[in-house]
Design a protein around this motif. Structure first.
Motif, PDB file in Angstrom:
ATOM      1  N   ILE A   1       0.857  -1.206   0.000  1.00  0.00           N
ATOM      2  CA  ILE A   1       0.000   0.000   0.000  1.00  0.00           C
ATOM      3  C   ILE A   1       0.880   1.238   0.000  1.00  0.00           C
ATOM      4  O   ILE A   1       0.698   2.181  -0.767  1.00  0.00           O
ATOM      5  N   ARG A   2       1.894   1.225   0.856  1.00  0.00           N
ATOM      6  CA  ARG A   2       2.780   2.392   1.004  1.00  0.00           C
ATOM      7  C   ARG A   2       3.513   2.702  -0.294  1.00  0.00           C
ATOM      8  O   ARG A   2       3.751   3.866  -0.633  1.00  0.00           O
ATOM      9  N   LYS A   3       3.857   1.638  -1.063  1.00  0.00           N
ATOM     10  CA  LYS A   3       4.557   1.884  -2.346  1.00  0.00           C
ATOM     11  C   LYS A   3       3.656   2.711  -3.261  1.00  0.00           C
ATOM     12  O   LYS A   3       4.068   3.650  -3.918  1.00  0.00           O
ATOM     13  N   LEU A   4       2.375   2.345  -3.243  1.00  0.00           N
ATOM     14  CA  LEU A   4       1.445   2.993  -4.185  1.00  0.00           C
ATOM     15  C   LEU A   4       0.926   4.302  -3.610  1.00  0.00           C
ATOM     16  O   LEU A   4       0.671   5.270  -4.314  1.00  0.00           O
ATOM     17  N   CYS A   5       0.750   4.312  -2.260  1.00  0.00           N
ATOM     18  CA  CYS A   5       0.092   5.482  -1.640  1.00  0.00           C
ATOM     19  C   CYS A   5       0.758   5.755  -0.290  1.00  0.00           C
ATOM     20  O   CYS A   5       0.314   5.242   0.733  1.00  0.00           O
ATOM     21  N   PRO A   6       1.860   6.523  -0.298  1.00  0.00           N
ATOM     22  CA  PRO A   6       2.653   6.715   0.926  1.00  0.00           C
ATOM     23  C   PRO A   6       1.842   7.280   2.094  1.00  0.00           C
ATOM     24  O   PRO A   6       2.111   6.983   3.242  1.00  0.00           O
ATOM     25  N   ASP A   7       0.824   8.078   1.798  1.00  0.00           N
ATOM     26  CA  ASP A   7       0.092   8.729   2.909  1.00  0.00           C
ATOM     27  C   ASP A   7      -1.180   7.984   3.304  1.00  0.00           C
ATOM     28  O   ASP A   7      -1.921   8.437   4.176  1.00  0.00           O
ATOM     29  N   CYS A   8      -1.469   6.851   2.614  1.00  0.00           N
ATOM     30  CA  CYS A   8      -2.723   6.148   2.956  1.00  0.00           C
ATOM     31  C   CYS A   8      -2.605   5.512   4.334  1.00  0.00           C
ATOM     32  O   CYS A   8      -1.626   4.835   4.623  1.00  0.00           O
ATOM     33  N   PRO A   9      -3.623   5.726   5.186  1.00  0.00           N
ATOM     34  CA  PRO A   9      -3.575   5.075   6.502  1.00  0.00           C
ATOM     35  C   PRO A   9      -3.745   3.566   6.350  1.00  0.00           C
ATOM     36  O   PRO A   9      -4.462   3.103   5.456  1.00  0.00           O
ATOM     37  N   LEU A  10      -3.086   2.834   7.225  1.00  0.00           N
ATOM     38  CA  LEU A  10      -3.166   1.365   7.168  1.00  0.00           C
ATOM     39  C   LEU A  10      -4.129   0.864   8.235  1.00  0.00           C
ATOM     40  O   LEU A  10      -4.461   1.576   9.180  1.00  0.00           O
ATOM     41  N   LEU A  11      -4.549  -0.360   8.074  1.00  0.00           N
ATOM     42  CA  LEU A  11      -5.438  -0.972   9.074  1.00  0.00           C
ATOM     43  C   LEU A  11      -4.711  -1.076  10.404  1.00  0.00           C
ATOM     44  O   LEU A  11      -3.523  -1.398  10.460  1.00  0.00           O
ATOM     45  N   ALA A  12      -5.455  -0.766  11.479  1.00  0.00           N
ATOM     46  CA  ALA A  12      -4.889  -0.914  12.829  1.00  0.00           C
ATOM     47  C   ALA A  12      -5.419  -2.219  13.425  1.00  0.00           C
ATOM     48  O   ALA A  12      -6.429  -2.771  12.969  1.00  0.00           O
TER      49      ALA A  12
END
Lengths: 38, 249
Positions: free
Chosen positions: B121-132
């Motif tokens: 996810i971070r590769k494609l969207c560095p600022d996207c929040p991830l599941l907690a």
């Protein structure tokens, strides 16, 4: 008498010439991706 | 000369799609947690004839989580698939079905689900929040605060938490916690619950009224809490047709 022809030779002669632009059918599986590939 | 065996079914053949849809409907109908899943791809299909008009079908399915909670009455066709950037969750299922005189029934299913890797996810969207993690302290605090806030304002039934379905924490540009959770109506009004919430029980199944809430807690730069709950109203449970020797795990 029946002479058994070498497979390669037979295959060579029997190979059906493929029409120009022949596209092999897609493999039956896996199927198409409907949303996105993870 | 014996008739040539039928060509193997392709994964996108109509019969395969029909079997996959029967399988995913069974999986959703027999799941009690999280969200509904939909077909992303039919990985493989194998048909083992048992006799005239009687086949055993083995399916491998790649599923994707949708935004519809499992208790939602929304038809699967209307459920939006969670996008990759929203941190998608995929399911891998092996399903065994039987097809007798054209009627499909699920004999067994086994599924595993997992969120996509955070790195991807971070590769494609560095600022996207991830599941907690669902037991994260901030997530638990947000859900408790949101449910209290909702119950203190509602004039309807007092709601109890059923489960936390999904949560995300973002630290930039603001420190924000988003939590999605399932709730159930109880036998108390919100007013009665103020006196003794411990006595409030979930309504029995024949009157059950479930719902789903989304809470957004902004912690910095300034505190703010938004909560939105949607109750489904009483759903008449679908008649559960017991299948022979079904095994689902």
């Amino acid at each position: 008498s029946v002479a058994k022809r070498a497979v390669a030779e037979a295959a060579q002669h029997d190979k059906v010439p493929r029409p120009v632009g022949f596209v092999p059918p897609p493999p039956p599986c896996p199927g198409k991706i409907r949303h996105f590939d993870i | 000369v014996p008739a040539a065996p039928p060509a193997p079914l392709g994964c996108d053949d109509p019969e395969s799609v029909a079997a996959a849809e029967a399988a995913v409907n069974y999986i959703n109908a027999n799941s009690h947690h999280g969200f509904k899943f939909t077909i992303n791809r039919i990985g493989d299909i194998r048909v083992v004839p048992q006799g005239p008009n009687n086949d055993i079908i083995f399916l491998e399915l790649d599923l994707l989580e949708t935004k519809c909670p499992i208790l939602s009455p929304t038809p699967l066709a209307n459920c939006t698939v969670r996008s990759f950037a929203e941190h998608a969750v995929e399911g891998d299922c092996d399903v065994k079905l039987q097809k007798v005189n054209g009627t499909l029934s699920v004999l067994a299913s086994k599924c595993n689900s997992h969120a996509d890797s955070g790195e991807d996810i971070r590769k494609l969207c560095p600022d996207c929040p991830l599941l907690a993690k669902l037991n994260n302290t901030e997530v638990l605090e947000t859900v408790a605060a949101a449910l209290n806030a909702y119950n203190s304002k509602t004039t309807d039934s007092y709601l109890r938490l059923l489960e936390i379905g999904r949560a995300k924490i973002q630290y930039h540009p603001a420190h924000t916690v988003v939590a999605e959770f399932a709730v159930g109506a109880t036998n108390c009004s919100a007013e009665e619950a103020k006196a003794n919430a411990g006595a409030c029980q979930l309504l029995p199944e024949d009157q059950s009224n479930f719902g789903f809430c989304t809470a957004v807690m902004v912690k910095r730069p300034s505190q703010d809490l938004q909560v939105d709950c949607q109750l489904y109203g009483h759903q008449v449970p679908a008649p559960h047709v017991p299948l022979p020797s079904q095994d689902t795990s």
